[in-house]
Scaffold this motif. Structure first.
Motif, PDB file in Angstrom:
ATOM      1  N   GLU A  26      46.460  38.024  47.281  1.00 12.24           N
ATOM      2  CA  GLU A  26      45.619  37.049  48.425  1.00 12.24           C
ATOM      3  C   GLU A  26      44.652  38.055  49.171  1.00 12.24           C
ATOM      4  N   ALA A  27      45.396  39.253  49.867  1.00 14.63           N
ATOM      5  CA  ALA A  27      44.614  39.985  50.479  1.00 14.63           C
ATOM      6  C   ALA A  27      43.324  40.642  49.602  1.00 14.63           C
ATOM      7  N   LYS A  28      43.769  41.094  48.462  1.00 14.07           N
ATOM      8  CA  LYS A  28      42.520  41.580  47.572  1.00 14.07           C
ATOM      9  C   LYS A  28      41.569  40.473  47.429  1.00 14.07           C
ATOM     10  N   ILE A  29      41.778  39.405  47.229  1.00 18.73           N
ATOM     11  CA  ILE A  29      40.900  38.460  46.690  1.00 18.73           C
ATOM     12  C   ILE A  29      39.976  37.984  48.143  1.00 18.73           C
ATOM     13  N   LYS A  30      40.834  38.096  49.426  1.00 22.52           N
ATOM     14  CA  LYS A  30      40.048  37.733  50.513  1.00 22.52           C
ATOM     15  C   LYS A  30      38.893  38.734  50.684  1.00 22.52           C
ATOM     16  N   LEU A 378      46.956  31.563  32.951  1.00 23.42           N
ATOM     17  CA  LEU A 378      45.752  31.305  33.931  1.00 23.42           C
ATOM     18  C   LEU A 378      45.752  30.266  35.002  1.00 23.42           C
ATOM     19  N   LYS A 379      46.419  29.244  34.568  1.00 21.11           N
ATOM     20  CA  LYS A 379      46.826  28.126  35.746  1.00 21.11           C
ATOM     21  C   LYS A 379      47.600  28.630  36.865  1.00 21.11           C
ATOM     22  N   ILE A 380      48.593  29.796  36.456  1.00 24.13           N
ATOM     23  CA  ILE A 380      49.254  29.994  37.706  1.00 24.13           C
ATOM     24  C   ILE A 380      48.534  30.571  38.909  1.00 24.13           C
ATOM     25  N   TRP A 381      47.425  31.214  38.537  1.00 29.65           N
ATOM     26  CA  TRP A 381      46.506  31.891  39.640  1.00 29.65           C
ATOM     27  C   TRP A 381      45.809  30.857  40.496  1.00 29.65           C
ATOM     28  N   ALA A 382      45.877  29.525  39.993  1.00 30.69           N
ATOM     29  CA  ALA A 382      45.007  28.403  40.432  1.00 30.69           C
ATOM     30  C   ALA A 382      45.307  28.266  42.121  1.00 30.69           C
ATOM     31  N   SER A 383      46.218  28.599  42.505  1.00 28.39           N
ATOM     32  CA  SER A 383      46.634  28.463  44.009  1.00 28.39           C
ATOM     33  C   SER A 383      46.043  29.508  44.887  1.00 28.39           C
ATOM     34  N   LEU A 384      45.786  30.792  44.020  1.00 31.71           N
ATOM     35  CA  LEU A 384      45.155  31.669  44.863  1.00 31.71           C
ATOM     36  C   LEU A 384      43.682  31.153  45.213  1.00 31.71           C
ATOM     37  N   PHE A 385      43.258  30.299  44.481  1.00 32.60           N
ATOM     38  CA  PHE A 385      41.830  29.905  44.742  1.00 32.60           C
ATOM     39  C   PHE A 385      41.411  28.712  45.778  1.00 32.60           C
ATOM     40  N   ALA A 446      31.733  35.993  43.981  1.00 36.51           N
ATOM     41  CA  ALA A 446      33.067  36.365  44.470  1.00 36.51           C
ATOM     42  C   ALA A 446      34.111  35.777  43.799  1.00 36.51           C
ATOM     43  N   SER A 447      34.036  34.527  43.420  1.00 29.97           N
ATOM     44  CA  SER A 447      35.015  33.789  42.619  1.00 29.97           C
ATOM     45  C   SER A 447      35.077  34.588  41.228  1.00 29.97           C
ATOM     46  N   MET A 448      34.126  34.954  40.665  1.00 27.67           N
ATOM     47  CA  MET A 448      34.060  35.471  39.199  1.00 27.67           C
ATOM     48  C   MET A 448      34.857  36.943  39.458  1.00 27.67           C
ATOM     49  N   ALA A 449      34.564  37.664  40.321  1.00 32.96           N
ATOM     50  CA  ALA A 449      35.112  39.069  40.756  1.00 32.96           C
ATOM     51  C   ALA A 449      36.679  38.827  40.949  1.00 32.96           C
ATOM     52  N   ALA A 450      37.134  37.792  41.786  1.00 32.84           N
ATOM     53  CA  ALA A 450      38.406  37.517  41.962  1.00 32.84           C
ATOM     54  C   ALA A 450      39.227  37.296  40.618  1.00 32.84           C
ATOM     55  N   LEU A 451      38.566  36.583  39.775  1.00 35.76           N
ATOM     56  CA  LEU A 451      39.164  36.275  38.731  1.00 35.76           C
ATOM     57  C   LEU A 451      39.289  37.317  37.571  1.00 35.76           C
ATOM     58  N   LEU A 454      42.044  39.613  38.569  1.00 36.62           N
ATOM     59  CA  LEU A 454      43.463  39.083  38.250  1.00 36.62           C
ATOM     60  C   LEU A 454      43.727  39.368  36.906  1.00 36.62           C
ATOM     61  N   VAL A 455      42.758  39.019  35.954  1.00 35.71           N
ATOM     62  CA  VAL A 455      42.889  39.495  34.524  1.00 35.71           C
ATOM     63  C   VAL A 455      43.090  40.788  34.187  1.00 35.71           C
ATOM     64  N   ASP A 456      42.432  41.588  34.974  1.00 35.90           N
ATOM     65  CA  ASP A 456      42.600  43.066  34.757  1.00 35.90           C
ATOM     66  C   ASP A 456      43.874  43.609  35.275  1.00 35.90           C
TER      67      ASP A 456
END
Length: 460
Positions: A26-30, A378-385, A446-451, A454-456
């Protein structure tokens, strides 16, 4: 028996680890969003591509200028590698502006707005004038047959389906008449085709796009043009009153031999798994009527921004991350095919590819071409967005340029912005820089970078 206390301890500690990891993500995505929204570069890059360079049709001078510019900008980011990948692309030129009118009686005419479709042959030197026959689809064309079509201009007038909330589905349901209309009409002796623009809005701007003749002989190829939705409505209304009215149109377009161009590629090499590749990209070419801001300058600069953000935030990816600016999506897909061909020849392991080619509007989420296990992860990460109002995390298409990677085990993904305004501008003279919101563009990057982060970090 002594193992049970240890197992109980592990089960107790795991949720703490999971919560700790969640908070870090959450902190990294923010941090990613904050950097993109306060110190982003994508809007400036797009301004140069759109306003200084302009439309970037494959094989054109402007397309080469865009290659040179984006390579220079990627070089400035301090990536581990930046290079050009040679690809041969088709070259088609529009020539002088098209001209057309409806003639109700000799000497009485009303100008209409048309544009040549990409790949079309020109009209004869004196233009083409003939009676018009309106059809809704290719099936109706076939039912009418040669007796009713020969010597006429076929007017394909099937609108995009306004009931479809997903406008890309509406586009997909109507675009066959643009792509294949001329080839099919020529079989029945038509002398030309007019195709209603792929646009849900009623306006005066014709929308370009590719058309294909297939394997029909050169002498059987007939000119094909898009007509604005407003003029399509006008022409259709007049045909109801007068069946024998005529349309005149003049086009000066030309097909040329293939020319050399390039995909532009930049890479940050992975620190742990350098032989696993993640791709993020868009297509650098555009149609020539506008400046290609939404289609697909936005996707290119958002993809460049992903790697810039990682460098600015000092994030060192585990896997190698590439930005690929593909050439020739609009009328051939040569860049995407070339990239996949080279990747296959080198036996490169592409684990994930994300494309942005749906405009620079507010991001709503992502679609994924993945197996069930990957999709669930991938769907597990949906809550982060959710804090960023992204809600789409579902199965779907990735994108045209990354499509050739399908079948190699690569998960394909597409950024899904709000699509309601996209086809107002798609392939038209209205696709210009002033139609792009700086904030919406930056939210997409930013949304692309956040995804990708997570994948990386976790892999698939």
């Amino acid at each position: 028996m002594k193992r049970f206390p240890l197992l109980i301890l592990l089960l107790a500690v795991l949720p703490v680890f999971a919560q700790s990891s969640l908070e870090k993500d959450e902190a990294k995505i923010k941090e990613i969003y904050d950097m993109a929204l306060t110190n982003g570069q994508s809007y400036n890059w797009l301004g140069h591509l759109s306003n200084t360079i302009g439309g970037r049709l494959s094989g054109s001078y402007n397309a080469q200028r865009a290659v040179d510019y984006t390579k220079k900008e990627l070089d400035s980011l301090g990536l581990d590698r930046v290079w050009l990948q040679e690809v041969m692309v088709p070259k088609w030129t529009r020539g002088f502006r098209e001209y057309a009118y409806i003639e109700t009686i000799p000497g009485s005419s009303m100008p209409i707005n048309i544009c040549a479709l990409g790949g079309s042959v020109a009209t004869p030197d004196g233009g083409t004038k003939a009676e018009v026959i309106e059809v809704k689809d290719l099936e109706e064309l076939e039912k009418l047959g040669e007796a009713k079509i020969k010597g006429k201009i076929v007017f394909f007038n099937r609108p995009m389906d306004a009931t479809k909330i997903n406008t890309f589905s509406a586009y997909g349901g109507a675009v066959d008449q643009r792509a294949n209309g001329a080839a099919e009409a020529s079989k029945f002796g038509a002398v030309g085709v007019l195709v209603r623009s792929m646009n849900l809005k009623i306006d005066e701007y014709p929308h370009a796009g590719s058309m294909y003749y297939g394997d029909i002989p050169e002498e059987q190829k007939i000119p094909a043009a898009a007509i604005s939705t407003k003029d399509a409505e006008y022409l259709s209304g007049n045909l109801k009153l007068q069946k024998d009215l005529k349309v005149y149109f003049k086009m000066n377009c030309e097909n040329h031999p293939d020319v050399k161009s390039y995909n532009v590629i930049g890479e940050i090499t992975g620190s742990e798994y350098p032989d696993e590749y993640i791709v993020v990209g868009g297509h650098l070419d555009s149609w020539d009527l506008g400046d290609g801001s939404h289609d697909d300058g936005a996707g290119c600069v958002q993809s460049m921004e992903v790697l810039r953000l990682f460098k600015e935030l000092n994030y060192k990816p585990k896997r190698s991350i590439r930005v690929v600016l593909f050439m020739n999506e609009e009328n051939g897909l040569r860049g995407g095919k070339k990239y996949a061909e080279v990747a296959k020849d080198k036996n490169e392991n592409h684990v994930f590819a994300l494309e942005s080619d749906s405009g620079g509007f507010t991001p709503r989420g992502f679609t994924f071409n993945a197996n069930e296990n990957q999709l669930q992860k991938l769907k597990i990460w949906a809550s982060l967005f959710k804090p960023y109002y992204l809600h789409i995390f579902k199965e779907g298409e990735g994108g045209a340029d990354i499509g050739p990677l399908e079948g190699s085990g690569t998960v394909l993904a597409g950024l899904q912005p709000d699509s309601q305004r996209y086809f107002d501008y798609h392939h038209a003279a209205t696709d210009t820089f002033d139609k792009v919101s700086k904030r919406e563009l930056e939210l997409g990057g930013a949304s692309m970078a956040a995804l990708i982060y997570l994948v990386d970090k976790y892999g698939l």
